[in-house]
Design a protein around this motif. Structure first.
Motif, mmCIF file in Angstrom:
data_model
loop_
_atom_site.group_PDB
_atom_site.id
_atom_site.type_symbol
_atom_site.label_atom_id
_atom_site.label_comp_id
_atom_site.label_asym_id
_atom_site.label_seq_id
_atom_site.Cartn_x
_atom_site.Cartn_y
_atom_site.Cartn_z
ATOM 1 N N LYS A 43 -40.348 -16.137 -4.761
ATOM 2 C CA LYS A 43 -40.976 -16.424 -6.287
ATOM 3 C C LYS A 43 -40.455 -16.616 -7.252
ATOM 4 O O LYS A 43 -40.572 -17.506 -8.183
ATOM 5 N N LEU A 44 -39.318 -16.015 -7.169
ATOM 6 C CA LEU A 44 -38.072 -16.764 -8.043
ATOM 7 C C LEU A 44 -38.441 -18.519 -8.091
ATOM 8 O O LEU A 44 -38.015 -19.235 -9.343
ATOM 9 N N ALA A 45 -38.548 -18.976 -6.767
ATOM 10 C CA ALA A 45 -37.903 -20.591 -6.385
ATOM 11 C C ALA A 45 -39.180 -21.038 -7.441
ATOM 12 O O ALA A 45 -38.924 -22.113 -7.679
ATOM 13 N N TYR A 46 -40.420 -20.373 -6.722
ATOM 14 C CA TYR A 46 -41.437 -21.217 -7.346
ATOM 15 C C TYR A 46 -41.760 -21.142 -8.950
ATOM 16 O O TYR A 46 -42.347 -22.087 -9.762
ATOM 17 N N ALA A 47 -41.130 -20.105 -9.446
ATOM 18 C CA ALA A 47 -41.091 -19.992 -10.608
ATOM 19 C C ALA A 47 -39.826 -20.939 -11.663
ATOM 20 O O ALA A 47 -40.293 -20.923 -13.007
ATOM 21 N N SER A 48 -39.372 -21.284 -10.719
ATOM 22 C CA SER A 48 -38.431 -21.904 -11.182
ATOM 23 C C SER A 48 -38.635 -23.965 -11.336
ATOM 24 O O SER A 48 -38.117 -24.388 -11.625
ATOM 25 N N ILE A 49 -39.557 -24.171 -10.424
ATOM 26 C CA ILE A 49 -40.168 -25.622 -10.409
ATOM 27 C C ILE A 49 -40.715 -26.172 -11.772
ATOM 28 O O ILE A 49 -40.141 -27.162 -12.167
ATOM 29 N N PRO A 50 -41.098 -26.100 -12.891
ATOM 30 C CA PRO A 50 -41.383 -25.655 -14.383
ATOM 31 C C PRO A 50 -39.979 -26.228 -14.839
ATOM 32 O O PRO A 50 -40.341 -27.576 -15.098
ATOM 33 N N VAL A 51 -38.902 -25.194 -14.373
ATOM 34 C CA VAL A 51 -38.302 -25.303 -15.113
ATOM 35 C C VAL A 51 -36.704 -27.143 -14.818
ATOM 36 O O VAL A 51 -36.748 -27.660 -15.518
ATOM 37 N N ILE A 52 -36.743 -26.989 -13.229
ATOM 38 C CA ILE A 52 -36.702 -28.130 -12.405
ATOM 39 C C ILE A 52 -37.394 -29.007 -12.841
ATOM 40 O O ILE A 52 -35.841 -30.508 -12.797
ATOM 41 N N ALA A 53 -38.369 -29.184 -13.030
ATOM 42 C CA ALA A 53 -39.076 -30.195 -13.135
ATOM 43 C C ALA A 53 -39.074 -31.128 -14.793
ATOM 44 O O ALA A 53 -38.484 -32.179 -15.097
ATOM 45 N N GLY A 54 -38.741 -29.615 -15.275
ATOM 46 C CA GLY A 54 -38.488 -30.629 -16.723
ATOM 47 C C GLY A 54 -36.525 -30.828 -17.792
ATOM 48 O O GLY A 54 -36.806 -31.998 -17.725
ATOM 49 N N LEU A 55 -36.000 -30.498 -16.908
ATOM 50 C CA LEU A 55 -34.839 -30.516 -16.596
ATOM 51 C C LEU A 55 -34.595 -31.884 -16.408
ATOM 52 O O LEU A 55 -33.020 -32.858 -16.878
ATOM 53 N N THR A 56 -34.769 -32.438 -14.974
ATOM 54 C CA THR A 56 -34.766 -33.296 -14.395
ATOM 55 C C THR A 56 -35.599 -34.517 -15.228
ATOM 56 O O THR A 56 -34.986 -36.209 -15.299
ATOM 57 N N LEU A 243 -40.692 -27.530 -4.194
ATOM 58 C CA LEU A 243 -41.816 -26.795 -3.896
ATOM 59 C C LEU A 243 -42.270 -27.003 -2.304
ATOM 60 O O LEU A 243 -42.687 -25.452 -1.517
ATOM 61 N N PHE A 244 -41.826 -27.967 -1.283
ATOM 62 C CA PHE A 244 -42.107 -27.848 0.227
ATOM 63 C C PHE A 244 -41.360 -27.348 1.156
ATOM 64 O O PHE A 244 -41.312 -26.980 1.783
ATOM 65 N N THR A 245 -39.804 -27.231 0.566
ATOM 66 C CA THR A 245 -38.588 -26.835 0.559
ATOM 67 C C THR A 245 -39.225 -24.607 0.966
ATOM 68 O O THR A 245 -39.279 -24.201 1.689
ATOM 69 N N THR A 246 -39.546 -24.903 -0.592
ATOM 70 C CA THR A 246 -40.252 -23.050 -0.549
ATOM 71 C C THR A 246 -41.249 -22.430 0.453
ATOM 72 O O THR A 246 -40.917 -22.010 1.217
ATOM 73 N N PHE A 247 -42.441 -23.310 0.202
ATOM 74 C CA PHE A 247 -43.414 -23.163 0.929
ATOM 75 C C PHE A 247 -43.386 -22.872 2.518
ATOM 76 O O PHE A 247 -43.709 -22.237 3.147
ATOM 77 N N SER A 249 -40.709 -22.399 4.375
ATOM 78 C CA SER A 249 -39.781 -21.644 4.330
ATOM 79 C C SER A 249 -41.052 -20.185 5.470
ATOM 80 O O SER A 249 -40.876 -19.400 5.186
ATOM 81 N N SER A 250 -41.703 -19.668 3.192
ATOM 82 C CA SER A 250 -42.651 -19.237 3.878
ATOM 83 C C SER A 250 -43.041 -19.088 4.818
ATOM 84 O O SER A 250 -43.734 -17.733 4.955
ATOM 85 N N LEU A 251 -43.603 -20.007 5.286
ATOM 86 C CA LEU A 251 -44.332 -19.939 6.638
ATOM 87 C C LEU A 251 -43.903 -19.470 7.314
ATOM 88 O O LEU A 251 -44.353 -19.058 8.420
ATOM 89 N N SER A 252 -42.673 -19.497 7.692
ATOM 90 C CA SER A 252 -42.090 -18.091 9.058
ATOM 91 C C SER A 252 -41.515 -17.076 8.648
ATOM 92 O O SER A 252 -40.651 -16.820 10.097
ATOM 93 N N GLU A 253 -41.867 -16.791 7.503
ATOM 94 C CA GLU A 253 -42.078 -15.266 7.094
ATOM 95 C C GLU A 253 -42.109 -14.149 8.543
ATOM 96 O O GLU A 253 -41.645 -13.427 8.447
ATOM 97 N N PRO A 254 -43.749 -14.320 8.874
ATOM 98 C CA PRO A 254 -43.595 -13.679 10.103
ATOM 99 C C PRO A 254 -43.079 -13.601 11.338
ATOM 100 O O PRO A 254 -42.394 -12.312 11.798
ATOM 101 N N SER A 255 -42.130 -14.704 11.897
ATOM 102 C CA SER A 255 -41.464 -14.412 12.365
ATOM 103 C C SER A 255 -40.205 -14.473 12.227
ATOM 104 O O SER A 255 -38.945 -13.680 12.650
ATOM 105 N N ARG A 256 -39.577 -14.181 10.788
ATOM 106 C CA ARG A 256 -38.082 -13.494 10.712
ATOM 107 C C ARG A 256 -38.846 -11.926 10.446
ATOM 108 O O ARG A 256 -37.329 -11.871 10.583
ATOM 109 N N ILE A 257 -39.293 -11.580 10.243
ATOM 110 C CA ILE A 257 -39.599 -10.399 10.340
ATOM 111 C C ILE A 257 -39.656 -9.686 11.859
ATOM 112 O O ILE A 257 -39.189 -8.867 11.950
ATOM 113 N N LYS A 258 -39.886 -10.344 12.753
ATOM 114 C CA LYS A 258 -40.111 -10.143 14.168
ATOM 115 C C LYS A 258 -39.154 -9.352 14.744
ATOM 116 O O LYS A 258 -38.159 -9.279 15.048
ATOM 117 N N SER A 259 -38.034 -11.394 14.008
ATOM 118 C CA SER A 259 -36.927 -11.656 14.492
ATOM 119 C C SER A 259 -35.504 -9.863 13.942
ATOM 120 O O SER A 259 -34.734 -9.435 14.837
#
Length: 271
Positions: A43-56, A243-247, A249-259
């Motif tokens: 959530k923090l990574a998603y929230a930081s995207i507008p800030v990153i966009a503005g600074l860059t 955005l895409f890295t975070t997205f 990464s979140s797709l692998s969350e179910p397998s990470r919980i099982k692991s």
């Protein structure tokens, strides 16, 4: 005798006396706790995207190269101050960098907000409709395409609606907004680096050998243009990369919980 009793008690606490059901419950709780921490970081990574966009955007905003005629009637090629359009007012210099940063951050904030609101709306529909919820579960590909189409339509329609709404505002109101933007721009352009920062930089610079001071310029001169362009490209697409890295990464969350569950369970049973 006393030492033996303590040793047995510790062994029981480490898992020898724990039932398989309790071990699974403890392992699941630990795995979910780790998942909650990762979810907070996501959530923090998603929230930081507008800030990153503005600074860059602000960092990459530069003026175009132009020709300047000096008092001695000499032609000099130099970089002109950056220029930006903000709410009907053209600003330049530091204000232009701030303007481009704010516009980029606003665009990404709108995109992220649209995605969040759309997701909450679809979730509310799914909670009230078993048929719709089952369709989403049974047809993930069609659901994904439908969600993307809806999101694309929204991000196209919202800016158009905003521009149409702004066009209906009175000329007096627009003129007032432009005047306020100009006043703020003037203040931004007058901002200078604080004296204590300048003094600190000057104090440090005194102890840097002249041979070392020239190293950054030397590196810049001999760095291939392709590498410079690559670095600028990475910076320019930093919001998309985040955005895409975070997205993904979140797709692998179910397998990470099982692991995590399997590791915690094995640690408890083998303790």
């Amino acid at each position: 005798m006393q030492i033996s009793a303590i040793s047995s008690a510790n062994s029981f606490g480490r898992g020898y006396g724990i039932s398989d059901e309790d071990a699974q419950r403890i392992a699941l709780s630990a795995a979910l706790e780790k998942a909650d921490k990762r979810r907070s970081k996501t959530k923090l990574a998603y929230a930081s995207i507008p800030v990153i966009a503005g600074l860059t955007a602000a960092a990459l905003t530069r003026g175009k190269m132009g020709t300047v005629i000096t008092e001695a009637n000499e032609r000099l090629i130099k970089r002109m101050p950056p220029v930006s359009e903000f709410l009907g007012r053209t600003v330049e210099g530091k204000a232009a960098k701030v303007s481009e940063g704010l516009k980029s951050a606003g665009n990404w904030l709108g995109l992220m907000g649209t995605a969040v609101v759309g997701g909450l709306g679809l979730k509310a529909i799914a909670d009230k409709s078993d048929g719709y919820r089952n369709f989403r579960v049974n047809h993930p590909a069609l659901t994904f395409l439908g969600d993307m189409a809806l999101f694309t339509a929204a991000i196209i329609a919202l800016p158009m609606g905003g521009r149409k709404l702004y066009s209906k505002l009175s000329p007096e109101f627009k003129a007032g907004v432009a005047k306020n933007v100009g006043n703020v721009a003037e203040r931004i352009n007058k901002l200078e680096t604080p004296k204590f920062v300048k003094n600190g930089i000057d104090a440090v610079a005194k102890y840097i050998p002249e041979s070392i001071k020239g190293i950054p310029n030397l590196i810049a001169e001999h760095t291939p243009a392709a590498i410079k362009d690559f670095g600028k490209g990475i910076l320019r697409y930093a919001p998309e990369i985040t955005l895409f890295t975070t997205f993904f990464s979140s797709l692998s969350e179910p397998s990470r919980i099982k692991s995590d569950f399997a590791k915690e369970y094995n640690n408890i049973k083998n303790a």
